[in-house]
Design a protein around this motif. Structure first.
Motif, PDB file in Angstrom:
ATOM      1  N   LEU A 119      -3.763  -8.194 -19.075  1.00 11.63           N
ATOM      2  CA  LEU A 119      -2.734  -8.888 -18.517  1.00 11.63           C
ATOM      3  C   LEU A 119      -3.268  -9.877 -17.308  1.00 11.63           C
ATOM      4  O   LEU A 119      -3.092 -10.865 -17.074  1.00 11.63           O
ATOM      5  CB  LEU A 119      -1.497  -8.470 -18.010  1.00 11.63           C
ATOM      6  N   TYR A 120      -4.252  -9.025 -16.559  1.00 12.55           N
ATOM      7  CA  TYR A 120      -4.535  -9.876 -15.444  1.00 12.55           C
ATOM      8  C   TYR A 120      -5.717 -11.071 -15.675  1.00 12.55           C
ATOM      9  O   TYR A 120      -5.591 -11.986 -15.146  1.00 12.55           O
ATOM     10  CB  TYR A 120      -5.495  -8.790 -14.645  1.00 12.55           C
ATOM     11  N   LEU A 121      -6.271 -10.693 -16.774  1.00 11.65           N
ATOM     12  CA  LEU A 121      -7.217 -11.724 -17.237  1.00 11.65           C
ATOM     13  C   LEU A 121      -6.305 -12.769 -17.706  1.00 11.65           C
ATOM     14  O   LEU A 121      -6.594 -14.166 -17.490  1.00 11.65           O
ATOM     15  CB  LEU A 121      -8.048 -11.289 -18.443  1.00 11.65           C
ATOM     16  N   ALA A 122      -5.294 -12.618 -18.667  1.00 10.74           N
ATOM     17  CA  ALA A 122      -4.553 -13.880 -19.150  1.00 10.74           C
ATOM     18  C   ALA A 122      -3.829 -14.585 -17.694  1.00 10.74           C
ATOM     19  O   ALA A 122      -3.890 -15.852 -17.903  1.00 10.74           O
ATOM     20  CB  ALA A 122      -3.336 -13.192 -19.909  1.00 10.74           C
TER      21      ALA A 122
ATOM     22  N   PHE B 214      -5.735 -13.812  -6.303  1.00 12.83           N
ATOM     23  CA  PHE B 214      -5.414 -13.063  -7.342  1.00 12.83           C
ATOM     24  C   PHE B 214      -6.820 -12.391  -8.188  1.00 12.83           C
ATOM     25  O   PHE B 214      -6.612 -11.247  -8.400  1.00 12.83           O
ATOM     26  CB  PHE B 214      -4.696 -13.719  -8.450  1.00 12.83           C
ATOM     27  N   PHE B 215      -7.742 -13.103  -8.106  1.00 14.77           N
ATOM     28  CA  PHE B 215      -8.960 -12.544  -8.741  1.00 14.77           C
ATOM     29  C   PHE B 215      -9.568 -11.392  -7.772  1.00 14.77           C
ATOM     30  O   PHE B 215     -10.051 -10.476  -8.571  1.00 14.77           O
ATOM     31  CB  PHE B 215     -10.028 -13.780  -8.870  1.00 14.77           C
ATOM     32  N   MET B 216      -9.312 -11.750  -6.550  1.00 16.94           N
ATOM     33  CA  MET B 216      -9.981 -10.555  -5.578  1.00 16.94           C
ATOM     34  C   MET B 216      -9.089  -9.354  -5.764  1.00 16.94           C
ATOM     35  O   MET B 216      -9.640  -7.980  -5.976  1.00 16.94           O
ATOM     36  CB  MET B 216      -9.741 -11.178  -4.245  1.00 16.94           C
ATOM     37  N   GLY B 217      -8.015  -9.213  -6.035  1.00 20.17           N
ATOM     38  CA  GLY B 217      -7.033  -8.201  -6.313  1.00 20.17           C
ATOM     39  C   GLY B 217      -7.168  -7.588  -7.391  1.00 20.17           C
ATOM     40  O   GLY B 217      -7.066  -6.424  -7.794  1.00 20.17           O
ATOM     41  N   SER B 218      -7.372  -8.549  -8.491  1.00 24.72           N
ATOM     42  CA  SER B 218      -7.471  -8.070 -10.072  1.00 24.72           C
ATOM     43  C   SER B 218      -8.886  -7.459 -10.417  1.00 24.72           C
ATOM     44  O   SER B 218      -9.352  -6.328 -11.138  1.00 24.72           O
ATOM     45  CB  SER B 218      -6.810  -9.046 -10.991  1.00 24.72           C
ATOM     46  N   PHE B 219      -9.814  -8.270  -9.911  1.00 26.07           N
ATOM     47  CA  PHE B 219     -11.183  -8.045 -10.522  1.00 26.07           C
ATOM     48  C   PHE B 219     -12.350  -7.882  -9.485  1.00 26.07           C
ATOM     49  O   PHE B 219     -13.318  -7.171  -9.284  1.00 26.07           O
ATOM     50  CB  PHE B 219     -11.820  -9.081 -11.431  1.00 26.07           C
ATOM     51  N   GLY B 220     -12.362  -8.932  -8.493  1.00 21.00           N
ATOM     52  CA  GLY B 220     -13.295  -9.254  -7.497  1.00 21.00           C
ATOM     53  C   GLY B 220     -13.601  -7.989  -6.652  1.00 21.00           C
ATOM     54  O   GLY B 220     -14.818  -7.433  -6.571  1.00 21.00           O
TER      55      GLY B 220
ATOM     56  N   GLY C 113     -16.803  -5.518  -6.042  1.00 16.21           N
ATOM     57  CA  GLY C 113     -17.070  -5.040  -4.762  1.00 16.21           C
ATOM     58  C   GLY C 113     -17.050  -6.224  -3.644  1.00 16.21           C
ATOM     59  O   GLY C 113     -17.844  -5.875  -2.589  1.00 16.21           O
ATOM     60  N   LEU C 114     -16.442  -7.434  -4.040  1.00 18.22           N
ATOM     61  CA  LEU C 114     -16.562  -8.270  -3.338  1.00 18.22           C
ATOM     62  C   LEU C 114     -15.688  -8.421  -2.173  1.00 18.22           C
ATOM     63  O   LEU C 114     -14.680  -7.659  -2.124  1.00 18.22           O
ATOM     64  CB  LEU C 114     -16.260  -9.682  -4.013  1.00 18.22           C
ATOM     65  N   GLU C 115     -16.052  -8.844  -0.888  1.00 20.07           N
ATOM     66  CA  GLU C 115     -15.296  -8.911   0.191  1.00 20.07           C
ATOM     67  C   GLU C 115     -14.682 -10.184   0.480  1.00 20.07           C
ATOM     68  O   GLU C 115     -15.425 -11.220   0.544  1.00 20.07           O
ATOM     69  CB  GLU C 115     -16.164  -8.258   1.471  1.00 20.07           C
ATOM     70  N   ASP C 116     -13.558 -10.248   1.121  1.00 16.73           N
ATOM     71  CA  ASP C 116     -12.948 -11.520   1.508  1.00 16.73           C
ATOM     72  C   ASP C 116     -13.398 -11.735   2.661  1.00 16.73           C
ATOM     73  O   ASP C 116     -13.008 -11.951   3.998  1.00 16.73           O
ATOM     74  CB  ASP C 116     -11.443 -11.295   1.492  1.00 16.73           C
ATOM     75  N   THR C 117     -14.306 -13.177   2.652  1.00 17.93           N
ATOM     76  CA  THR C 117     -14.673 -13.923   3.642  1.00 17.93           C
ATOM     77  C   THR C 117     -14.395 -15.417   3.642  1.00 17.93           C
ATOM     78  O   THR C 117     -14.351 -15.724   2.535  1.00 17.93           O
ATOM     79  CB  THR C 117     -16.337 -13.610   3.938  1.00 17.93           C
TER      80      THR C 117
ATOM     81  N   VAL D 129       2.511  -6.264  -3.214  1.00 14.85           N
ATOM     82  CA  VAL D 129       3.360  -5.446  -3.925  1.00 14.85           C
ATOM     83  C   VAL D 129       3.216  -5.605  -5.467  1.00 14.85           C
ATOM     84  O   VAL D 129       3.339  -4.876  -6.312  1.00 14.85           O
ATOM     85  CB  VAL D 129       4.928  -6.408  -3.622  1.00 14.85           C
ATOM     86  N   PHE D 130       2.811  -6.812  -5.963  1.00  9.67           N
ATOM     87  CA  PHE D 130       2.266  -6.919  -7.457  1.00  9.67           C
ATOM     88  C   PHE D 130       1.386  -5.996  -7.682  1.00  9.67           C
ATOM     89  O   PHE D 130       1.607  -5.257  -8.803  1.00  9.67           O
ATOM     90  CB  PHE D 130       2.020  -8.353  -7.662  1.00  9.67           C
ATOM     91  N   PHE D 131       0.198  -5.971  -7.247  1.00  7.91           N
ATOM     92  CA  PHE D 131      -0.995  -5.075  -7.719  1.00  7.91           C
ATOM     93  C   PHE D 131      -0.541  -3.754  -7.362  1.00  7.91           C
ATOM     94  O   PHE D 131      -0.921  -2.533  -7.971  1.00  7.91           O
ATOM     95  CB  PHE D 131      -2.108  -5.298  -6.857  1.00  7.91           C
ATOM     96  N   TRP D 132       0.220  -3.482  -6.139  1.00  3.58           N
ATOM     97  CA  TRP D 132       0.859  -2.029  -5.888  1.00  3.58           C
ATOM     98  C   TRP D 132       1.505  -1.425  -6.891  1.00  3.58           C
ATOM     99  O   TRP D 132       1.326  -0.194  -7.683  1.00  3.58           O
ATOM    100  CB  TRP D 132       1.560  -2.136  -4.601  1.00  3.58           C
ATOM    101  N   ALA D 133       2.684  -2.241  -7.623  1.00  2.43           N
ATOM    102  CA  ALA D 133       3.210  -1.813  -8.554  1.00  2.43           C
ATOM    103  C   ALA D 133       2.652  -1.579 -10.127  1.00  2.43           C
ATOM    104  O   ALA D 133       3.047  -0.657 -10.708  1.00  2.43           O
ATOM    105  CB  ALA D 133       4.485  -2.738  -8.925  1.00  2.43           C
TER     106      ALA D 133
END
Length: 515
Positions: A319-322, A133-139, A144-148, A302-306
């Motif tokens: 909202l993402y922070l909360a 969730f952090f990566m999709g909202s802020f990371g 610019g973080l990559e999922d490794t 789907v959540f981030f897309w919508a």
């Protein structure tokens, strides 16, 4: 807690002493705090959001409009049956004691291992969900973080370590934060619902009751191609997987005031409020989706897309922070639950290094070694299982699919034993929260039926390896029990052993400053 009198305190301690245990942990949790610790682990802002694709890429709107309340009812029947038992036996690690007292040493030991493995792996899964969730909202968008694997494990180590540190510092601080978490989840869920409704293009209520079949490629391969009936049933895993963790109310019994009254109420109310607010939030989200077919194609995104498509960027980030804070607090409460299970099982010699794991800090009145052990094991589980795959599927994904099966098995064992023990010498005295024999047995039977359904759904593709892992675990535990533990493990104190422990109880309470 001004209404918690010395008489109440003595009564709580007498109940604990009657089961052969000392008041080593500190009773600082109110009835609301006991509710909040379970409500925080359930956290509709965690499972309800991170696993949303199980519905939107499955049976579509009907998976929420119809499937959510149906799945929540399945969790509710377990909570009601467990509440009856928890009122009679309010101890830390409650499930383990129930399994032992209502059954025997083996059923208690098996319950403990199912619950413990479920809790450790679910702690890892919750914090992995927080990571994604952090990566999709802020990371990724802002940093610019990559999922490794390394990024994931470092993130997990930091947030899990912080959760363990708060738990280390005492149940008072933990209870304050989980109380805050309870309010935060309520407020954020309502705000998210209002934002979704305000951002919706139309209010197409019928989509909440429209059955679709997005299995296979049309749903981003979240589910393999299957029938419409099966994809709807598989979608029930969203509410079932989300509405779990309410056993935390039982695990914190020895830190809760008027536990025999507060624990069952906390358990049931956490499920009911999560079910209600989760339904409002998710129905609002489905109504906001601009196109259900396009939403299904997004799969797990789907959540981030919508939200990207429909919501103002500043409002969205608030909202993402909360939601992120709520998810971290969900992990915090789970560390509490894991550590109390380890502590309770260890004080009866159920784990390696039990003496160290059952030790309570005189300063903080918390099981420090159990807190850090459970937290470290959760991180190591995620790390190790992420590096190994079976075919194209990481072992982590396979094991997490077993997590809820393990947890619900640990719920079902004492409930089933209680069905047959009611009114016998094993369970001849009910607690103050009492359904009555007929109602309890009804909910116990419903729990057994629900367990069969959960197991069948939990081993369907793409989680079919869960069957082999569950069967393998049962075989290994059987071998360990008959080869080693049957001769060594004594179980919780029962009968004359309770009387023999009174001197030890007094010494243990004196050591932590309780006496």
């Amino acid at each position: 807690m001004s209404d918690y009198t010395e008489v109440d305190k003595k009564q709580d301690m007498q109940i604990l002493h009657s089961m052969g245990y000392a008041q080593e942990l500190e009773r600082r949790m109110s009835q609301f705090s006991n509710f909040a610790v379970s409500f925080s682990i359930i956290c509709i802002l965690s499972g309800g959001i991170n696993s949303l694709a199980q519905a939107t890429s499955g049976a579509g709107g009907a998976a929420i409009g119809i499937g959510w309340p149906l799945g929540c009812f399945i969790s509710f029947v377990f909570a009601v049956a467990m509440a009856q038992i928890s009122s009679a036996y309010p101890t830390a690690g409650g499930l383990y004691h129930w399994g032992s007292i209502l059954g025997n040493r083996f059923t208690g030991w098996l319950t403990a291992w199912f619950n413990l493995l479920g809790l450790v792996t679910v702690l890892g899964a919750i914090n992995v969900g927080t990571y994604y969730f952090f990566m999709g909202s802020f990371g990724t968008p802002y940093f610019g973080l990559e999922d490794t694997t390394m990024t994931r494990i470092v993130f997990l180590a930091i947030i899990t370590g912080a959760q363990a540190l708060v738990n280390h510092m005492g149940i008072g601080l933990t209870a304050k934060l989980t109380d805050f978490s309870g309010y935060l989840i309520f407020v954020t869920a309502i705000l998210l619902a209002l934002v979704c409704l305000a951002a919706a293009d139309t209010y197409e209520i019928s989509r909440l009751f429209t059955f679709s079949n997005y299995s296979g490629e049309t749903g981003g391969n979240v589910w393999p191609q299957t029938s419409g009936t099966w994809v709807f049933l598989l979608g029930l895993l969203l509410p079932i997987y989300t509405i779990t963790g309410y056993d935390a109310s039982a695990h914190t019994s020895e830190e809760t005031v008027k536990a025999a009254h507060s624990v069952p109420r906390g358990m049931i109310s956490s499920v009911l409020w999560a079910a209600l607010f989760g339904y409002i939030m998710l129905c609002s989200f489905v109504l906001m989706i601009p196109d259900m077919d396009e939403a299904a194609k997004q799969g797990w995104n789907v959540f981030f897309w919508a939200m990207d498509a429909q919501v103002n960027p500043i409002i969205k980030d608030v909202l993402y922070l909360a939601i992120f804070v709520s998810q971290w607090l969900c992990g915090l409460a789970t560390v509490t639950s894991v550590s109390r299970m380890i502590f309770a099982f260890s004080r009866d010699g159920g784990l390696p290094a039990s003496k160290a794991l059952s030790k309570v800090s005189p300063t903080y009145r918390t099981p420090v070694a159990a807190i850090w052990t459970g937290s470290i094991l959760a991180v190591l589980f995620v790390w190790g299982s992420s590096l190994v795959s079976i075919g194209d599927t990481p072992v982590y994904t396979i094991v997490v699919s077993c997590t809820v099966i393990f947890l619900f098995f640990s719920f079902a064992i004492p409930i089933t034993l209680g069905l047959f023990a009611w009114g016998t010498s094993k369970w001849d005295k009910m607690g103050p929260w009492n359904l009555g024999e007929g109602m309890f047995k009804l909910f116990a039977i419903l729990s057994i039926v629900a367990m069969v359904l959960i197991f069948v759904l939990g081993i369907q593709p793409p989680n079919d390896w869960a069957l082999y892992i569950t069967v393998g675990f049962l075989m290994v535990t059987g071998i360990i029990w008959f080869a080693f533990e049957n001769r060594r493990f004594r179980g919780p104190p029962i009968g004359d052993e309770v009387a023999r422990r009174q001197a030890e109880i007094a010494a243990a309470e004196k050591a932590v400053g309780e006496a």
